[in-house]
Scaffold this motif. Structure first.
Motif, PDB file in Angstrom:
ATOM      1  N   THR A   1      51.170  -4.832  41.720  1.00 49.08           N
ATOM      2  CA  THR A   1      49.838  -4.684  41.151  1.00 49.08           C
ATOM      3  C   THR A   1      48.949  -5.790  41.703  1.00 49.08           C
ATOM      4  O   THR A   1      49.280  -6.973  41.597  1.00 49.08           O
ATOM      5  CB  THR A   1      49.876  -4.767  39.613  1.00 49.08           C
ATOM      6  N   LEU A   2      47.830  -5.395  42.298  1.00 43.15           N
ATOM      7  CA  LEU A   2      46.903  -6.347  42.896  1.00 43.15           C
ATOM      8  C   LEU A   2      45.654  -6.465  42.031  1.00 43.15           C
ATOM      9  O   LEU A   2      45.251  -5.512  41.354  1.00 43.15           O
ATOM     10  CB  LEU A   2      46.511  -5.887  44.300  1.00 43.15           C
ATOM     11  N   ASN A   3      45.052  -7.641  42.072  1.00 42.06           N
ATOM     12  CA  ASN A   3      43.807  -7.890  41.347  1.00 42.06           C
ATOM     13  C   ASN A   3      42.708  -8.202  42.358  1.00 42.06           C
ATOM     14  O   ASN A   3      42.465  -9.371  42.693  1.00 42.06           O
ATOM     15  CB  ASN A   3      43.984  -9.048  40.370  1.00 42.06           C
TER      16      ASN A   3
ATOM     17  N   THR B   1      42.181  -3.198  38.727  1.00 44.47           N
ATOM     18  CA  THR B   1      43.431  -3.503  39.431  1.00 44.47           C
ATOM     19  C   THR B   1      43.773  -2.388  40.406  1.00 44.47           C
ATOM     20  O   THR B   1      43.319  -1.250  40.261  1.00 44.47           O
ATOM     21  CB  THR B   1      44.594  -3.673  38.435  1.00 44.47           C
TER      22      THR B   1
ATOM     23  N   VAL C   1      47.066  -0.554  41.867  1.00 47.32           N
ATOM     24  CA  VAL C   1      48.497  -0.378  41.649  1.00 47.32           C
ATOM     25  C   VAL C   1      49.133   0.267  42.879  1.00 47.32           C
ATOM     26  O   VAL C   1      48.678   1.312  43.348  1.00 47.32           O
ATOM     27  CB  VAL C   1      48.763   0.490  40.404  1.00 47.32           C
TER      28      VAL C   1
END
Length: 251
Positions: free
Chosen positions: A210-212, A230, A232
């Motif tokens: 998961t990236l922000n 986010t 995913v």
């Protein structure tokens, strides 16, 4: 509309100099707008304007264009024929008849498409080419795994028939696009219980990462009222459709 179309002809992914990019094999504009006659009328006008601009810029006339339509059947007619007539007989497309292809979205069997449609003694493809004299490209082909008659062989046989017929009659059939690469991520269920989420060659599995993202990661033209949320990343798992498609092309 011309103003909205101009960026396509200036895009390096779409054009090379004053001609089509070599990777462009054909153009599809809109999808299944034949469900609404007013929308379809606008789509046809958009195609006419698109071709007019291409000609004004000196683009070659070798790239075919279409508006993909449903496989809806009207009384005393074959599927999609009513939409094809509306498309081809529109006076705005009269100057471009040699630049048009027919693009149905079909989920019918090999028998329907190539052998015997509803007891007529001939496949839909043969009858459609004889009726309209335009090359055909299936812009959606496959079957939902929610159908009680779904089998991987159903899709395999569809594709094998397309490949074989295209080799024998390239002037009639340009090919097919499998619908779709992966199940729609916002409609899928683990048991493929939603039709729109059960066509893909892949389903979405466990979350890998998961990236922000930050606002600076996006084009400044993209507007966010709050934060970009986010991103995913999940694993792609092969479905039975994948193996059917693989087998068709492997053979």
């Amino acid at each position: 509309r011309s103003q909205h179309l101009e960026p396509f002809f200036n895009s390096r992914n779409f054009a090379q100099g004053n001609n089509w990019h070599p990777a462009i094999a054909g153009i599809t504009i809109t999808n299944e707008l034949d469900r609404n006659s007013a929308h379809f009328h606008k789509a046809i006008g958009l195609i006419a304007e698109f071709l007019r601009i291409a000609d004004s810029k000196g683009f070659s006339k070798s790239v075919l264009v279409c508006a993909p339509v449903t496989f809806e059947m009207k009384p005393n007619d074959l599927p999609a024929w009513h939409s094809f007539r509306t498309f081809l007989n529109d006076p705005r497309l009269a100057p471009y008849q040699d630049r048009l292809m027919l693009c149905p979205n079909a989920y019918n069997s090999k028998k329907d498409l190539f052998d015997d449609f509803n007891g007529t003694g001939q496949g839909w493809v043969q009858q459609t080419y004889r009726e309209f004299g335009k090359p055909i490209l299936f812009t959606e082909l496959g079957l939902s795994r929610t159908e009680n008659y779904y089998t991987p062989e159903f899709i395999r046989d569809q594709l094998k028939a397309v490949i074989a017929y295209q080799k024998q009659h390239p002037e009639q059939l340009l090919g097919a696009t499998v619908f779709q690469f992966s199940n729609k991520v916002w409609m899928q269920t683990p048991d493929d219980s939603l039709s729109e989420g059960a066509f893909g060659m892949f389903r979405h599995g466990a979350v890998v990462k998961t990236l922000n993202p930050q606002l600076s990661d996006f084009d400044p033209l993209v507007a966010f009222t709050n934060n970009p949320g986010t991103l995913v990343i999940d694993a792609l798992e092969r479905t039975s459709t994948y193996y059917a498609v693989e087998e068709a092309y492997r053979d």
